[in-house]
Design a protein around this motif. Structure first.
Motif, short mmCIF file in Angstrom:
data_model
loop_
_atom_site.label_atom_id
_atom_site.label_comp_id
_atom_site.label_asym_id
_atom_site.label_seq_id
_atom_site.Cartn_x
_atom_site.Cartn_y
_atom_site.Cartn_z
N MET A 185 1.29 -1.28 -0.42
CA MET A 185 -0.16 -0.37 0.04
C MET A 185 0.86 1.02 0.17
O MET A 185 1.33 2.04 1.34
N SER A 186 0.46 2.25 -0.24
CA SER A 186 1.34 3.50 -1.07
C SER A 186 0.85 4.54 -0.54
O SER A 186 -0.68 4.88 -0.64
N THR A 187 0.71 5.59 0.25
CA THR A 187 0.32 6.18 0.96
C THR A 187 1.04 8.12 0.10
O THR A 187 2.63 8.19 0.58
N THR A 188 0.49 8.94 0.04
CA THR A 188 0.86 10.55 -0.30
C THR A 188 0.84 11.21 0.48
O THR A 188 -0.96 11.59 0.78
N SER A 189 1.35 12.12 1.71
CA SER A 189 0.61 13.10 2.35
C SER A 189 1.57 14.56 1.85
O SER A 189 2.87 14.03 1.79
N THR A 190 1.03 15.17 2.56
CA THR A 190 1.32 16.41 1.92
C THR A 190 1.51 17.62 3.44
O THR A 190 0.23 17.39 3.99
N TYR A 191 2.31 18.23 3.72
CA TYR A 191 2.24 19.30 4.99
C TYR A 191 3.40 20.62 4.65
O TYR A 191 3.51 21.05 3.20
N THR A 192 3.03 20.79 5.75
CA THR A 192 4.15 22.74 5.61
C THR A 192 5.25 22.87 6.70
O THR A 192 4.71 22.67 8.14
N ALA A 234 5.48 10.32 -0.15
CA ALA A 234 5.16 9.17 -0.30
C ALA A 234 6.05 7.89 0.13
O ALA A 234 7.49 8.61 0.36
N ALA A 235 4.95 7.08 0.62
CA ALA A 235 5.85 5.76 1.21
C ALA A 235 5.02 4.94 0.75
O ALA A 235 3.97 4.82 0.55
N ASP A 236 5.28 3.68 1.51
CA ASP A 236 4.73 2.26 1.48
C ASP A 236 4.17 1.48 2.53
O ASP A 236 3.84 0.96 2.06
N ARG A 237 3.52 2.80 2.84
CA ARG A 237 2.90 2.24 4.75
C ARG A 237 2.21 3.50 4.16
O ARG A 237 2.50 4.28 4.45
N GLU A 238 1.06 2.93 5.87
CA GLU A 238 0.80 4.01 6.46
C GLU A 238 1.71 5.42 7.55
O GLU A 238 2.37 4.60 8.19
N LEU A 239 1.88 6.40 7.01
CA LEU A 239 2.42 7.44 7.56
C LEU A 239 2.43 8.11 8.90
O LEU A 239 1.24 9.40 7.84
N GLY A 240 2.54 8.36 9.64
CA GLY A 240 1.89 8.98 11.06
C GLY A 240 2.18 10.42 10.85
O GLY A 240 3.53 11.05 10.23
N ARG A 241 1.26 11.17 11.22
CA ARG A 241 1.95 12.91 10.86
C ARG A 241 2.73 12.80 12.10
O ARG A 241 4.19 13.57 12.37
N SER A 242 3.04 12.14 13.59
CA SER A 242 3.45 12.69 14.88
C SER A 242 5.26 12.34 13.96
O SER A 242 6.19 12.90 13.95
N GLU A 243 4.93 11.35 13.06
CA GLU A 243 6.73 11.32 12.13
C GLU A 243 7.13 11.70 11.75
O GLU A 243 8.47 12.20 12.00
N VAL A 244 6.35 12.39 11.45
CA VAL A 244 7.09 13.45 9.67
C VAL A 244 7.46 14.56 11.24
O VAL A 244 8.03 15.67 10.42
N GLU A 245 6.39 15.33 11.78
CA GLU A 245 6.49 16.07 13.04
C GLU A 245 8.40 15.91 13.54
O GLU A 245 8.99 16.49 13.70
#
Ligand SMILES: [Cu+2]
Length: 68
Positions: free
Chosen positions: A1-8, A46-57
């Motif tokens: 599964m691949s996910t894409t998220s956008t942050y600022t 983009a990630a091949d798994r569910e990536l939490g906002r807290s991890e990116v943060e």
């Protein structure tokens, strides 16, 4: 599964900032692509798994910047 998220990300002022943020996020497990735009501070992850906002943060904080 691949996910894409956008942050600022706030506080980036030059290409070095962009590289630092990209490097830290790329080091997260499962991340396959990171696109950082200096102009508006947007970061597309983009990630091949569910990536939490807290991890990116945490990665962005590690680089010395903050998520909006
Ligand atoms: Cu900079």
């Amino acid at each position: 599964m691949s996910t894409t998220s956008t942050y600022t990300v706030t506080g980036m002022t030059c290409g070095h900032c962009v590289a630092s943020v990209r490097e830290e996020i790329e080091a997260l497990p499962g991340v396959t692509d990171v696109e950082v735009t200096l102009d508006d501070g947007s970061v597309r992850v983009a990630a091949d798994r569910e990536l939490g906002r807290s991890e990116v943060e945490a990665a962005v904080t590690e680089a010395g910047y903050a998520l909006a």
